[in-house]
Write a protein that holds these residues in place. Sequence first.
Motif, PDB file in Angstrom:
ATOM      1  N   THR A 224       0.849  -1.194   0.000  1.00 26.36           N
ATOM      2  CA  THR A 224       0.000   0.000   0.000  1.00 26.36           C
ATOM      3  C   THR A 224       0.881   1.238   0.000  1.00 26.36           C
ATOM      4  N   ARG A 225       0.461   2.236  -0.708  1.00 31.16           N
ATOM      5  CA  ARG A 225       1.225   3.480  -0.801  1.00 31.16           C
ATOM      6  C   ARG A 225       0.833   4.423   0.318  1.00 31.16           C
ATOM      7  N   THR A 226       1.742   5.302   0.684  1.00 27.32           N
ATOM      8  CA  THR A 226       1.469   6.314   1.696  1.00 27.32           C
ATOM      9  C   THR A 226       0.220   7.090   1.293  1.00 27.32           C
ATOM     10  N   GLY A 227      -0.676   7.279   2.241  1.00 28.24           N
ATOM     11  CA  GLY A 227      -1.913   8.005   1.985  1.00 28.24           C
ATOM     12  C   GLY A 227      -3.048   7.153   1.457  1.00 28.24           C
ATOM     13  N   THR A 228      -2.785   5.867   1.223  1.00 30.02           N
ATOM     14  CA  THR A 228      -3.819   4.966   0.729  1.00 30.02           C
ATOM     15  C   THR A 228      -4.862   4.702   1.804  1.00 30.02           C
ATOM     16  N   ALA A 229      -6.111   4.635   1.388  1.00 28.62           N
ATOM     17  CA  ALA A 229      -7.203   4.232   2.275  1.00 28.62           C
ATOM     18  C   ALA A 229      -7.890   3.027   1.641  1.00 28.62           C
ATOM     19  N   ARG A 230      -8.232   2.064   2.458  1.00 35.71           N
ATOM     20  CA  ARG A 230      -8.935   0.862   2.002  1.00 35.71           C
ATOM     21  C   ARG A 230     -10.198   0.708   2.838  1.00 35.71           C
ATOM     22  N   GLY A 231     -10.959  -0.320   2.548  1.00 34.27           N
ATOM     23  CA  GLY A 231     -12.196  -0.541   3.280  1.00 34.27           C
ATOM     24  C   GLY A 231     -13.310   0.300   2.679  1.00 34.27           C
ATOM     25  N   ALA A 232     -13.769   1.290   3.431  1.00 36.15           N
ATOM     26  CA  ALA A 232     -14.865   2.165   3.006  1.00 36.15           C
ATOM     27  C   ALA A 232     -16.101   1.348   2.652  1.00 36.15           C
ATOM     28  N   HIS A 233     -16.443   0.417   3.527  1.00 35.86           N
ATOM     29  CA  HIS A 233     -17.639  -0.389   3.342  1.00 35.86           C
ATOM     30  C   HIS A 233     -18.023  -1.057   4.664  1.00 35.86           C
ATOM     31  N   ALA A 234     -19.192  -1.670   4.659  1.00 37.76           N
ATOM     32  CA  ALA A 234     -19.663  -2.489   5.783  1.00 37.76           C
ATOM     33  C   ALA A 234     -20.196  -3.788   5.200  1.00 37.76           C
ATOM     34  N   HIS A 235     -20.444  -4.747   6.083  1.00 36.35           N
ATOM     35  CA  HIS A 235     -21.013  -6.031   5.660  1.00 36.35           C
ATOM     36  C   HIS A 235     -22.297  -6.290   6.434  1.00 36.35           C
ATOM     37  N   ARG A 236     -23.235  -6.899   5.764  1.00 40.89           N
ATOM     38  CA  ARG A 236     -24.500  -7.254   6.413  1.00 40.89           C
ATOM     39  C   ARG A 236     -24.320  -8.402   7.406  1.00 40.89           C
ATOM     40  N   ALA A 237     -23.547  -9.410   7.037  1.00 40.18           N
ATOM     41  CA  ALA A 237     -23.423 -10.609   7.882  1.00 40.18           C
ATOM     42  C   ALA A 237     -21.981 -11.041   8.150  1.00 40.18           C
ATOM     43  N   LEU A 238     -21.041 -10.655   7.310  1.00 39.86           N
ATOM     44  CA  LEU A 238     -19.659 -11.125   7.400  1.00 39.86           C
ATOM     45  C   LEU A 238     -18.987 -10.705   8.701  1.00 39.86           C
ATOM     46  N   GLU A 239     -18.183 -11.593   9.255  1.00 44.65           N
ATOM     47  CA  GLU A 239     -17.331 -11.310  10.406  1.00 44.65           C
ATOM     48  C   GLU A 239     -15.889 -11.392   9.935  1.00 44.65           C
ATOM     49  N   GLN A 240     -15.018 -10.544  10.522  1.00 45.65           N
ATOM     50  CA  GLN A 240     -13.620 -10.518  10.108  1.00 45.65           C
ATOM     51  C   GLN A 240     -12.703 -10.354  11.309  1.00 45.65           C
ATOM     52  N   LEU A 241     -11.480 -10.837  11.142  1.00 50.04           N
ATOM     53  CA  LEU A 241     -10.404 -10.596  12.094  1.00 50.04           C
ATOM     54  C   LEU A 241      -9.267  -9.965  11.309  1.00 50.04           C
TER      55      LEU A 241
END
Length: 147
Positions: free
Chosen positions: A53-70
């Motif tokens: 990932t490059r400096t200043g990069t943003a990822r994600g920007a979402h939600a999930h209805r049912a998914l769980e994550q670690l």
Amino acid sequence: MVARTTDTPVGRVKPCRLIGLEQHHDERGSLSIVESEWTTGFPIRRIYYLHNTRTGTARGAHAHRALEQLFVAAHGSFTVKVDDGHRQRAYRLDDPGTGLYVGPMVWRDITDFSDDSVCLVLASEHYDETDYYRDYAAFLEDVRRQP
């Protein structure tokens, strides 16, 4: 790892929380262990990682209805900002011995990647586009309708 903003848990369905991973250390180095269901509380059906990932990069920007994550900072560091439509919190992940559990109906933004970061993500389900909220306003509308 630093949690900021509030001590009230974020995540009305299943609260976000830091999870200490099983660790083994000796003169050869360290071993961190994640076991499906035991460590995560959910079956692991998908694993992916963010890197280069490059400096200043943003990822994600979402939600999930049912998914769980670690989320685990396998190398380097990054910040995960979580938002359940009522509360927000930011976690700086910088220790491969600690994971951040993020459950359903939580918006996530991943930012502030160090140059050498590897963000490992363990997910409860296979990829399913219909599980995603990619529009924050639509997410807020649905989450605020829930009791």
